[in-house]
Structures are given as structure tokens and as C-alpha cells.
Scaffold this active site. Structure first.
Site, short mmCIF file in Angstrom:
data_model
loop_
_atom_site.label_atom_id
_atom_site.label_comp_id
_atom_site.label_asym_id
_atom_site.label_seq_id
_atom_site.Cartn_x
_atom_site.Cartn_y
_atom_site.Cartn_z
N TYR A 1 -14.95 7.66 -11.12
CA TYR A 1 -14.44 6.46 -10.44
C TYR A 1 -15.00 5.19 -11.10
O TYR A 1 -14.25 4.28 -11.46
CB TYR A 1 -14.79 6.49 -8.94
N HIS A 2 -16.33 5.15 -11.24
CA HIS A 2 -16.94 3.94 -11.82
C HIS A 2 -16.46 3.72 -13.25
O HIS A 2 -16.32 2.58 -13.71
CB HIS A 2 -18.47 4.02 -11.77
N LYS B 1 -13.37 1.82 -13.40
CA LYS B 1 -13.57 0.38 -13.17
C LYS B 1 -13.99 -0.33 -14.47
O LYS B 1 -13.61 -1.46 -14.72
CB LYS B 1 -14.62 0.14 -12.08
N THR C 1 -17.09 -3.29 -9.83
CA THR C 1 -18.18 -2.69 -9.09
C THR C 1 -19.49 -2.81 -9.86
O THR C 1 -19.50 -2.73 -11.10
CB THR C 1 -17.88 -1.21 -8.75
N SER D 1 -19.98 7.66 -12.59
CA SER D 1 -18.99 8.61 -12.04
C SER D 1 -17.65 8.34 -12.73
O SER D 1 -17.49 7.31 -13.41
CB SER D 1 -18.82 8.42 -10.52
N ASP E 1 0.85 -1.20 0.00
CA ASP E 1 0.00 0.00 0.00
C ASP E 1 0.89 1.24 0.00
O ASP E 1 2.04 1.19 0.43
CB ASP E 1 -0.91 0.03 1.24
N VAL F 1 -20.41 -1.81 0.34
CA VAL F 1 -20.18 -2.71 1.47
C VAL F 1 -20.51 -1.97 2.77
O VAL F 1 -20.31 -0.77 2.86
CB VAL F 1 -18.70 -3.15 1.49
N ASN G 1 -23.10 2.59 6.20
CA ASN G 1 -22.23 3.04 7.30
C ASN G 1 -22.55 4.49 7.67
O ASN G 1 -22.53 4.86 8.84
CB ASN G 1 -20.76 2.90 6.89
N1 USQ Z 1 -26.78 7.81 -1.13
C1 USQ Z 1 -27.73 8.51 -0.42
N2 USQ Z 1 -27.33 9.16 0.70
C2 USQ Z 1 -26.04 9.15 1.15
C3 USQ Z 1 -25.09 8.42 0.42
C4 USQ Z 1 -25.49 7.77 -0.72
O1 USQ Z 1 -28.92 8.54 -0.78
O2 USQ Z 1 -25.77 9.77 2.18
C5 USQ Z 1 -27.17 7.07 -2.35
C6 USQ Z 1 -26.38 7.49 -3.58
O3 USQ Z 1 -27.00 8.58 -4.23
C7 USQ Z 1 -26.33 6.21 -4.39
C8 USQ Z 1 -26.37 5.11 -3.35
O4 USQ Z 1 -26.83 5.71 -2.15
O5 USQ Z 1 -27.46 6.10 -5.19
C9 USQ Z 1 -25.01 4.45 -3.09
O6 USQ Z 1 -24.07 5.44 -2.78
P1 USQ Z 1 -22.73 5.11 -1.97
O7 USQ Z 1 -22.06 6.41 -1.68
O8 USQ Z 1 -23.01 4.21 -0.82
O9 USQ Z 1 -21.93 4.22 -3.03
P2 USQ Z 1 -21.19 4.58 -4.39
O10 USQ Z 1 -20.87 6.01 -4.52
O11 USQ Z 1 -22.00 4.00 -5.49
O12 USQ Z 1 -19.82 3.82 -4.25
C10 USQ Z 1 -19.60 2.78 -3.29
C11 USQ Z 1 -18.11 2.62 -3.04
C12 USQ Z 1 -17.42 2.14 -4.32
C13 USQ Z 1 -18.11 0.88 -4.81
C14 USQ Z 1 -19.59 1.13 -5.02
C15 USQ Z 1 -20.37 -0.08 -5.41
O13 USQ Z 1 -17.54 3.86 -2.61
O14 USQ Z 1 -16.04 1.91 -4.06
O15 USQ Z 1 -17.53 0.48 -6.02
O16 USQ Z 1 -20.15 1.58 -3.76
S1 USQ Z 1 -21.70 0.30 -6.52
O17 USQ Z 1 -22.45 1.42 -5.98
O18 USQ Z 1 -22.52 -0.87 -6.67
O19 USQ Z 1 -21.08 0.68 -7.79
#
Ligand code: USQ
Length: 395
Positions: free
Chosen positions: A195-196, A199, A158, A193, A32, A225, A254
Site C-alpha cells: 500500500y505505502h 503512494k 502518507t 508495505s 465512490d 488518523v 482507534n
Molecule cells: N500498530 C501496533 N498495534 C496495532 C496496530 C498498529 O503496534 O494494533 C503499530 C504498527 O506496527 C505501526 C503503527 O502502529 O508501526 C501504525 O500502524 P497503523 O495500522 O495505525 O497504520 P499504518 O498501517 O501505517 O497505516 C495507516 C493508514 C494508512 C495511512 C498511514 C499513515 O491505514 O492509510 O497512510 O496510517 S503512515 O503510517 O504515516 O504511513
């Protein structure tokens, strides 16, 4: 003893993964460069509790269990650092005394900038995200190609790569019939995004490596997670994983747990119909371990959707609200203007049987699990910083 190399071993998932394999008798090396920790300091978002350095954690682990996790601090964006992990005798001063011999049987790739909001803070952070994520993945692909083609690469993808299409989401691949002919292709991707998007590009790089050089790759398309504790952390409280609840590095479950505990109204973005697949941190470890035990074949890009259940943001808020109120917290739900550009009401039906079929036994987000998490977080209630919970980083 099977040798597992973990890239990004200091992170939320990297460190628990290292202990999980070490506890089960594997020879474990972690690498890391503290990118995530440094970014948290730089943008001043803090974490729920302080975390010892990676070296210190490995030392505590050794004192408590007698097992060794080898630690290398280095930047995997540098091709020579990555290549030294696979090319036999090590020439880097940071690695000379580690006793590391190269040639891992499995490499688990977490060494990425993982936050969507961070990647959209400004041009500079978009650049950091793209540069780090793509260079590290490319360096890994070439190091394995040049020195260690038998190494099984487990890469964290992801679910966000797929976006929220109006059709069922398959596990990575889609058979398409066009003008009377059929072919199998990567499922269409439409990331939400920068970030996405990196990926998606990682997946394309690895798919190229699989086609050209018969690499063995498992891609775990993981959803957000949640959780803090894994089995091995019970050995010593200082071995807990880092835990973010801020807007940038915290993920929704979380964040809601911390918000409930500190009396901050739950931050549902927009209408709250955004649906994603979620999993407990304990299941991340199971999924990675089961994938390691039954590796992809040479010339195969095997893709699993790594989620255990789906929820909308509204459903998560309701769950946390109900448990929080039972525990005596004053939990309120607040719908705030969505800082992201995303569908707030949409069809969502992903397949996720593959990991269950290779033996993963899911943990679900029950009221009991939420209440355990709240009790853990409550121990640090005094140090929760409400100023980092919402800043409104816009897409
Ligand atoms: N959201 C809310 N309120 C919040 C935070 C998030 O409504 O306070 C919503 C967001 O708008 C989104 C969803 O919850 O629609 C998920 O957001 P998130 O911040 O929990 O997750 P995301 O930004 O998508 O990214 C996280 C990790 C990333 C991983 C991804 C999996 O940071 O590393 O790859 O989850 S996934 O979302 O399936 O692509």
C-alpha cells in the site's frame, strides 16, 4: 461558488470532508465505488456501527441543512468515468440527473485502497491495491491534463512513504550536495508495505505531471488518523463517518480505544518503539481546507507533512491505559509478535511546520480527547467483534 470534487467520498475521511466543504458554502460533488465497504464485507471485518449509503447520507444532509452534496457512484479506475468528471456534459447514466457541470476548481483525491495489511493479505489483494491506486491516480492526472489544467489537485500521500530513515525527515524535498554540486530532490522514500509503495508511485506520477504539464498539486503526507466526530456530524447521528477497529482497516489509536472499552488487551506489536506522526480527523479537514484556500502554483508539487505530534506505540498504549483505567475499564497492555516487518526502535524526527504556517490549528491527543472517544465507542460496546481485532496478517 467554488466547486470541490472529492474522489473516494464514502470513506473515513471522504465523507467528513464533503460535509465540511458543503457546510462552508462550496459546491461539492463526491464519487465512490464502495470499494472499502465491499472489502470489509468480503473479508468479514465489520464496522463499529452501520452506515447509510452515500446517497442516503447526502439526502439526510440535505434534509437537515438544505445543502446539496452531489453523489456519483462509479469506478474511477475506468478512464472514461474519471474523464467524464472534467470534460463538461456528462454521458453516464449515473450522472445524467445530477446537475453536475464539470470543471472543479479543486479535486481531493482519497480514492485509494488505504490499508497496509490488506495490501499484504495475499497476491490478489496486492494486485487490487496496485491496480486501483495507480490507475485512479493516472486517470486523474490525464483527465486534468486534457480538460482542466487550472484544477488544483490535492492528493493524500502518507508519511509511510519516507519509512523510518536515520536522518531528519523534511517536508517532501531534500537538498543534496554531491561532488561539489547541489540539487533539490524528492526526499528518499522507502515504503514498508505494498500500500505505502503505491503512494510513493502516486507521488512520482504527479511529480511527472507537474514537470511535463505544469499541473498544480498539493501532496499531503498524512500520518495515521484517529477520531470519529467532526463538527458537521453533530447535525444528525446518521452522518457519522465509518469506523473500523479491525486489524485490516482500523488504525492504531482507534483500535486501542475500542480494545480498552471491550476489555481486549491492547495489541502493541513487538517492542512498541515504532514511532509515527498522528493527527485528529478534525485536523485532516483543516489541512485539506487550508490547502484548498492557498493552492499550489502551476508547475508546483507542494508537499506538507500532515501530522500534529509523534508517539511510539508504547506511548499510545500508556496513554489509553491511563485514561481507560480512570474511566473504570480493566485495560491491559499486551506485546504480541509483530506481524509486520518494520523497525521497532528507530530515530524519528519529521518536520511538520508547513500546515501550521498556512493557518492550521492543531488538536492534540489529550486525555480529554481519549476519554471522549471512549465514551462515544462505549455506546456501541455490545456490537464490538473481538474476533476481528487480531488475525496476524504477516508481511
Ligand atoms: N500498530 C501496533 N498495534 C496495532 C496496530 C498498529 O503496534 O494494533 C503499530 C504498527 O506496527 C505501526 C503503527 O502502529 O508501526 C501504525 O500502524 P497503523 O495500522 O495505525 O497504520 P499504518 O498501517 O501505517 O497505516 C495507516 C493508514 C494508512 C495511512 C498511514 C499513515 O491505514 O492509510 O497512510 O496510517 S503512515 O503510517 O504515516 O504511513
Amino acid at each position: 461558488m467554488s466547486h470541490v470534487l472529492i474522489l473516494g467520498g464514502d470513506g473515513y475521511l471522504g465523507w467528513p470532508t464533503a460535509m465540511h466543504f458543503s457546510a462552508r458554502g462550496y459546491d461539492v460533488t463526491v464519487v465512490d465505488n464502495y470499494m472499502r465497504r465491499n472489502a470489509c464485507v468480503e473479508i468479514d471485518v465489520g464496522m463499529l456501527y452501520p452506515i447509510p449509503t452515500l446517497m442516503e447520507r447526502a439526502k439526510i444532509w440535505h434534509e437537515r441543512t438544505g445543502k446539496e452534496i452531489k453523489v456519483l457512484i462509479g469506478d474511477l479506475q475506468e478512464p472514461e468515468v474519471m474523464r467524464s468528471l472534467f470534460s463538461g456534459p456528462l454521458s453516464y447514466s449515473w450522472a445524467v440527473n445530477s446537475g453536475f457541470t464539470g470543471m472543479p476548481d479543486t479535486v481531493i483525491h482519497y480514492a485509494e485502497q488505504p490499508s497496509a495489511p490488506y495490501s499484504l493479505m495475499d497476491y490478489k489483494r496486492a494486485d487490487i491495491t496496485i491496480t486501483n491506486n495507480l490507475r485512479v491516480t493516472n486517470n486523474l492526472m490525464f483527465a486534468v491534463r486534457d480538460y482542466s489544467r487550472d484544477t488544483h489537485i490535492i492528493k493524500l500521500g502518507t508519511m509511510g512513504e519516507y519509512g523510518t530513515p536515520n536522518i531528519d525527515i523534511e517536508e517532501g524535498w531534500l537538498e543534496i550536495e554531491h561532488n561539489g554540486r547541489k540539487g533539490k530532490f524528492l526526499f528518499p522514500r522507502q515504503a514498508g508495505s505494498i500500500y505505502h509503495t503505491t503512494k510513493v508511485m502516486d507521488t512520482d506520477l504527479m511529480w511527472f505531471g507537474v514537470r511535463m504539464w505544469d499541473l498544480k498539486v498539493t501532496d499531503l503526507m498524512q500520518g495515521p488518523v484517529y477520531g470519529i466526530e467532526t463538527e458537521e456530524m453533530k447535525v444528525d447521528p446518521r452522518l457519522k463517518t465509518l469506523f473500523n477497529y479491525d486489524e485490516v482497516f482500523g488504525t492504531i489509536v482507534n483500535r486501542f480505544i475500542v480494545q480498552a472499552v471491550c476489555g481486549y488487551p491492547l495489541t502493541v506489536y513487538g517492542k512498541g518503539g515504532q514511532t509515527r506522526g498522528y493527527l485528529n480527523i478534525k485536523d485532516t479537514l483543516q489541512c485539506v481546507h487550508k490547502s484548498e484556500q492557498s493552492p499550489a502554483n502551476s508547475g508546483e508539487l507542494r508537499i506538507f507533512n500532515q501530522i500534529m505530534e509523534t508517539f511510539s506505540a508504547n506511548e499510545l498504549a500508556e496513554k489509553v491505559h491511563a485514561v481507560g483505567c480512570d474511566l473504570g475499564y480493566d485495560v491491559k497492555i499486551n506485546h504480541i509478535d509483530n506481524p509486520r516487518k518494520e523497525a521497532e526502535e528507530h530515530y524519528y524526527n519529521p518536520a511538520y511546520q508547513g500546515l501550521i504556517e498556512i493557518g492550521v490549528e492543531p488538536h492534540y491527543l489529550t486525555d480529554e480527547v481519549i476519554s471522549e472517544l471512549m465514551n462515544l465507542v462505549a455506546q456501541y460496546k455490545q456490537s464490538i467483534r473481538t474476533d476481528v481485532i487480531f488475525k496476524g496478517i504477516k508481511w
